[in-house]
Design a protein around this motif. Structure first.
Motif, PDB file in Angstrom:
ATOM      1  N   UNK A 289     -54.224 -16.796  27.597  1.00 13.77           N
ATOM      2  CA  UNK A 289     -53.497 -15.733  28.299  1.00 13.77           C
ATOM      3  C   UNK A 289     -54.288 -15.145  29.468  1.00 13.77           C
ATOM      4  N   UNK A 290     -55.613 -15.308  29.457  1.00 12.40           N
ATOM      5  CA  UNK A 290     -56.419 -14.815  30.582  1.00 12.40           C
ATOM      6  C   UNK A 290     -56.413 -15.786  31.766  1.00 12.40           C
ATOM      7  N   UNK A 291     -56.056 -17.035  31.525  1.00 15.02           N
ATOM      8  CA  UNK A 291     -56.025 -18.022  32.610  1.00 15.02           C
ATOM      9  C   UNK A 291     -54.724 -17.846  33.387  1.00 15.02           C
ATOM     10  N   UNK A 292     -54.805 -17.548  34.685  1.00 12.68           N
ATOM     11  CA  UNK A 292     -53.564 -17.255  35.421  1.00 12.68           C
ATOM     12  C   UNK A 292     -52.498 -18.346  35.311  1.00 12.68           C
ATOM     13  N   UNK A 293     -52.926 -19.597  35.279  1.00 14.99           N
ATOM     14  CA  UNK A 293     -51.965 -20.694  35.218  1.00 14.99           C
ATOM     15  C   UNK A 293     -51.095 -20.650  33.956  1.00 14.99           C
TER      16      UNK A 293
ATOM     17  N   UNK B 201     -53.144 -12.932  41.602  1.00 13.43           N
ATOM     18  CA  UNK B 201     -52.826 -14.188  40.900  1.00 13.43           C
ATOM     19  C   UNK B 201     -51.686 -14.003  39.891  1.00 13.43           C
ATOM     20  N   UNK B 202     -51.068 -12.833  39.908  1.00 13.39           N
ATOM     21  CA  UNK B 202     -49.949 -12.569  39.003  1.00 13.39           C
ATOM     22  C   UNK B 202     -48.672 -13.152  39.596  1.00 13.39           C
TER      23      UNK B 202
ATOM     24  N   UNK C  37     -57.004 -20.158  39.520  1.00 13.17           N
ATOM     25  CA  UNK C  37     -55.818 -20.097  38.661  1.00 13.17           C
ATOM     26  C   UNK C  37     -56.060 -20.743  37.296  1.00 13.17           C
ATOM     27  N   UNK C  38     -57.038 -21.647  37.221  1.00 13.58           N
ATOM     28  CA  UNK C  38     -57.213 -22.434  36.002  1.00 13.58           C
ATOM     29  C   UNK C  38     -58.544 -22.118  35.325  1.00 13.58           C
ATOM     30  N   UNK C  39     -58.949 -20.877  35.396  1.00 15.31           N
ATOM     31  CA  UNK C  39     -60.300 -20.504  34.993  1.00 15.31           C
ATOM     32  C   UNK C  39     -60.291 -19.061  34.501  1.00 15.31           C
ATOM     33  N   UNK C  40     -61.139 -18.765  33.519  1.00 14.36           N
ATOM     34  CA  UNK C  40     -61.279 -17.375  33.070  1.00 14.36           C
ATOM     35  C   UNK C  40     -62.685 -17.139  32.556  1.00 14.36           C
TER      36      UNK C  40
ATOM     37  N   UNK D 237     -56.444  -2.945  31.856  1.00 15.99           N
ATOM     38  CA  UNK D 237     -55.851  -3.742  32.930  1.00 15.99           C
ATOM     39  C   UNK D 237     -55.680  -5.175  32.451  1.00 15.99           C
ATOM     40  N   UNK D 238     -54.831  -5.928  33.154  1.00 12.22           N
ATOM     41  CA  UNK D 238     -54.663  -7.328  32.790  1.00 12.22           C
ATOM     42  C   UNK D 238     -55.876  -8.119  33.238  1.00 12.22           C
ATOM     43  N   UNK D 239     -56.228  -9.142  32.453  1.00 13.97           N
ATOM     44  CA  UNK D 239     -57.299 -10.039  32.873  1.00 13.97           C
ATOM     45  C   UNK D 239     -56.901 -10.829  34.111  1.00 13.97           C
TER      46      UNK D 239
END
Lengths: 327, 327
Positions: free
Chosen positions: A158-162, A11-12, A121-124, A4-6
């Protein structure tokens, strides 16, 4: 388990920026991310440090944090996590003076707070295994299955939604506001925080020796480099700390690093000799031990706007935390 | 010197895909790219190999190549470069049979060609220093000044003009066409070729010893891995060869690797233990020797559509070149 996507579905967004990997990319080993409830919009990570012979911070209710951890490096650090910024604001308004106020200042004791409140959005996060969350992930509802965006340089971004729409560039710089022994650091757009940890509690025998003899010293050398010389490459501050449980050190440590930008962190991680050495040592270890490796690795990475940051140092040693960026 | 993009102005297009770096990225050391004349649209790289006691290929005019080099690995290889595909087509039509025809077959001798004709949009070069071009770069008009897109993972892709708009994904696979001892390999969309070289002719003393003792064996181990086990990670074929001048080996070598995709090459380069070891050894060497390092490094990387590829093997040993992908 399917991959699955991170980035979770809620948030996609429509991308204006590309991932580094093709859609059919299959990572060579599994990793997982924390899945906060979709109702969580923003988290608060509050580091409360003390220098000298004094007790660590405590977090009495109401509005107290959802999770607290303790660690020791040069300072004794209590880290508190909230997933409701409004609750944090009420708590901090009620309790700030008990930690930082003039009334509690005492000779030989320094106290500081470093607080970040990134949006989701700015966090992973990233975890090499399930079952023992640390840090902000303890607040999460659950964990993902194996995610696609890892095991390549650029996976963190790439894992950070932003990253779907924003380069997350830094702008401006930190600045100091002195008031005697009290120093505030004015924040900077795009500041980046990484907490990157390792847990070797489950290792024994040869695996434990491999980690402690071949990996940990290389990690420590990289951490020392960032602490002592990091400012040249955009690392404002680095602490390498040992986790405490009931006041005693356990077999877990983490690096806590403030960076001018996500970008500067990426550059160090992927090309600086000190991190290439860490990566090489970790890879050799994992190749030797194989899939049965019992060291657990994780990190949490955040990028923040200026109004999502708060830094205050009272009677601290020169070079404490972000003050090191001005030395 | 001010910094310039590796993508020349006449190949710069409106992006639909993002670079990995921010616009203000400054590489930590300089590197350069070949600048073919804007009139050059496509180049031809033709590798002519021979096995057994036979002479290497020669390239008589008219319509002969602009540059020829010789090298030896398991086979004796002549490499010819054209910057005019029509001239190559005329030349190859006139001379193919002299190399691959039934009339020149002889016992104990194998001959092959591997030909790629990438467009300039799907091709890039990188050189650590100026003044001694190798490979396709010899055809170029001139060299760039220091370019921006290097010294980070993903720079290779970002230097290829097509990356502005295209993920350059592979599709389909190679296939064999047997006709007795004659084998053609049917091409595959998105195939990737890298020639990655090193020139230690200018080194002496401690620097030379460092290269030969600490770097070369690690490089060789990586090359051997790709040759023997590369197919599992998308490397169809790898040759590690020594450059010949007037028939004699000189202090220059290169790896010549065919990959299923640019993507597979990226993954190996940035995260496989064998290349992490090469990267670590090279970095340690460069850190020790400093800016005065005299080893010269370069590479050329191409991605090609199926109709830009031609592969033929006559009486060759099993596992020669792309035949290894079918073992």
């Amino acid at each position: 388990m399917s991959i699955e996507s991170a980035i979770p579905p809620h948030l996609t967004t429509d991308r204006t920026r590309t991932r580094r990997i093709p859609d059919d990319y299959a990572p060579p080993y599994p990793s997982f991310v924390a899945r906060p409830a979709p109702s969580v919009k923003q988290v608060v990570m509050a580091y409360f440090g003390v220098q000298g012979a004094a007790e660590p911070a405590t977090f009495p209710g109401p509005d107290g944090p959802g999770h607290v951890e303790y660690a020791r490096g040069e300072d004794l650090i209590a880290t508190a996590y909230w997933d409701d910024p409004a609750a944090f604001d009420r708590w901090f308004a009620a309790h700030r003076a008990e930690w930082l106020g003039d009334a509690v200042r005492e000779p030989g004791v320094g106290r500081w707070v470093e607080i970040l409140r990134p949006t989701v959005e700015a966090h992973e996060t990233l975890f090499s295994s399930l079952g023992r969350p640390e840090g902000v992930a303890v607040l999460a509802d659950e964990f993902s299955g194996p995610v696609q965006e890892h095991a390549y340089w650029g996976g963190m971004r790439d894992r950070i939604p932003l990253s779907q729409t924003d380069p997350m560039a830094a702008a401006g710089g930190l600045a100091l506001e002195h008031d005697g022994g009290r120093v505030r650091v004015r924040p900077q757009h795009g500041l980046c925080l990484i907490r990157s940890g390792q847990d070797w509690a489950d290792t024994d025998g040869e695996e434990r020796e491999l980690y402690l003899r071949d990996v940990e010293p290389v990690l420590r050398a990289g951490m020392d480099y960032l602490r002592d010389e990091g400012s040249a490459i955009g690392c404002y501050s680095n602490r390498y700390v040992t986790v405490l449980e009931d006041g005693a050190p356990v077999d877990r440590s983490y690096g806590l690093s403030w960076w001018r930008s996500l970008d500067a962190l990426e550059r160090w991680a992927e090309s600086h000799p000190t991190h290439v050495a860490i990566f090489g040592a970790a890879m050799k270890y994992l190749t030797t031990v194989g899939p049965a490796a019992r060291v657990r690795l994780y990190h949490e990475v955040s990028v923040a706007t200026a109004d999502e940051q708060y830094f205050e140092y009272v009677d601290c040693r020169p070079g404490t935390g972000l003050l090191a960026a001005f030395e």
